[in-house]
Scaffold this active site. Sequence first.
Site, PDB file in Angstrom:
ATOM      1  CG  ASP A   1     -11.404 -10.076   5.631  1.00  0.00           C
ATOM      2  OD1 ASP A   1     -11.969 -10.285   6.696  1.00  0.00           O
ATOM      3  OD2 ASP A   1     -10.387  -9.351   5.534  1.00  0.00           O
TER       4      ASP A   1
ATOM      5  CD  GLU B   1      -2.619  -1.068   2.625  1.00  0.00           C
ATOM      6  OE1 GLU B   1      -3.793  -0.723   2.640  1.00  0.00           O
ATOM      7  OE2 GLU B   1      -1.980  -1.384   3.643  1.00  0.00           O
TER       8      GLU B   1
HETATM    9  N1  ADE Z   1      -7.773  -6.793   8.472  1.00  0.00           N
HETATM   10  C1  ADE Z   1      -8.375  -7.203   7.336  1.00  0.00           C
HETATM   11  N2  ADE Z   1      -9.214  -8.210   7.572  1.00  0.00           N
HETATM   12  C2  ADE Z   1      -9.142  -8.459   8.898  1.00  0.00           C
HETATM   13  C3  ADE Z   1      -9.739  -9.406   9.746  1.00  0.00           C
HETATM   14  N3  ADE Z   1     -10.598 -10.295   9.257  1.00  0.00           N
HETATM   15  N4  ADE Z   1      -9.418  -9.392  11.053  1.00  0.00           N
HETATM   16  C4  ADE Z   1      -8.536  -8.500  11.528  1.00  0.00           C
HETATM   17  N5  ADE Z   1      -7.931  -7.585  10.768  1.00  0.00           N
HETATM   18  C5  ADE Z   1      -8.228  -7.559   9.470  1.00  0.00           C
END
Ligand code: ADE
Length: 242
Positions: A209, A12
Amino acid sequence: MSTAILSAFAQEQAGLIELLENPVCVKRAGREFWRGHLHGQPVVLALSKLGKVAAATTATTVIEAFEAKRLVFTGVAGGVGPGVKVGDVVLATDFVQHDMDCSPLFPRYEIPLYGLSRFACDAALNAHLLEAAQQALVSIVGASNAKVHQGLIASGDRFVSSAAEVAALTQGLVDAGHPPLAVEMEGAAVAQVCHDYGVPFAAVRTISDRADDTAHVDFNAFVRDTASRYALGMVQAFLKRL
Ligand code: ADE
């Protein structure tokens, strides 16, 4: 006095370093800090690394050693709020630590000796960052359907990756009056450091996610191919507005 741009992952940050005018790399606290100018603004670029302690070290260093007058964080997060989808963006209004539990000495989620469970982001910075994010997403290929949500983000030292875990974590926060839109691992720590120093802070996270059993699948590819482009576009649009 510069603007600190903190990124969680090197992918990034890479695009920003490439654009940096008169770049100078300074090593401190086991980290590389890139000084220079972006769109006419003095900036310092740094990686938070992962987790609350690492992020607090980076935040403290940019304030103490690089005289950052504001901090902006870009990264990814797991979407946990209703309608917060992969590819959307969450602009944090405030942060809570979902793994803070000093009960029964203090209420669950309260940061001991602060009398606070949440640390707020700076309203003026957020206004700039919201406009920047909305403007940037329109022009990024594949991002035009992305929605920008605003609300609480929960941080903790866990990559949340199961449906059962995310349900329990979210329910606990909701029951305590802290309904989160997203989870990640650094923001609340940076917000607390900025609170301690009285330095304005804002954070924007691309949803990689849904913090469920598939959270880790395609995670690295998402950071490399999608989140890095979003972060680059949003940071550039933000700096142009300062
Ligand atoms: N960053 C991106 N996805 C995450 C997740 N599922 N848990 C913690 N930090 C994250």
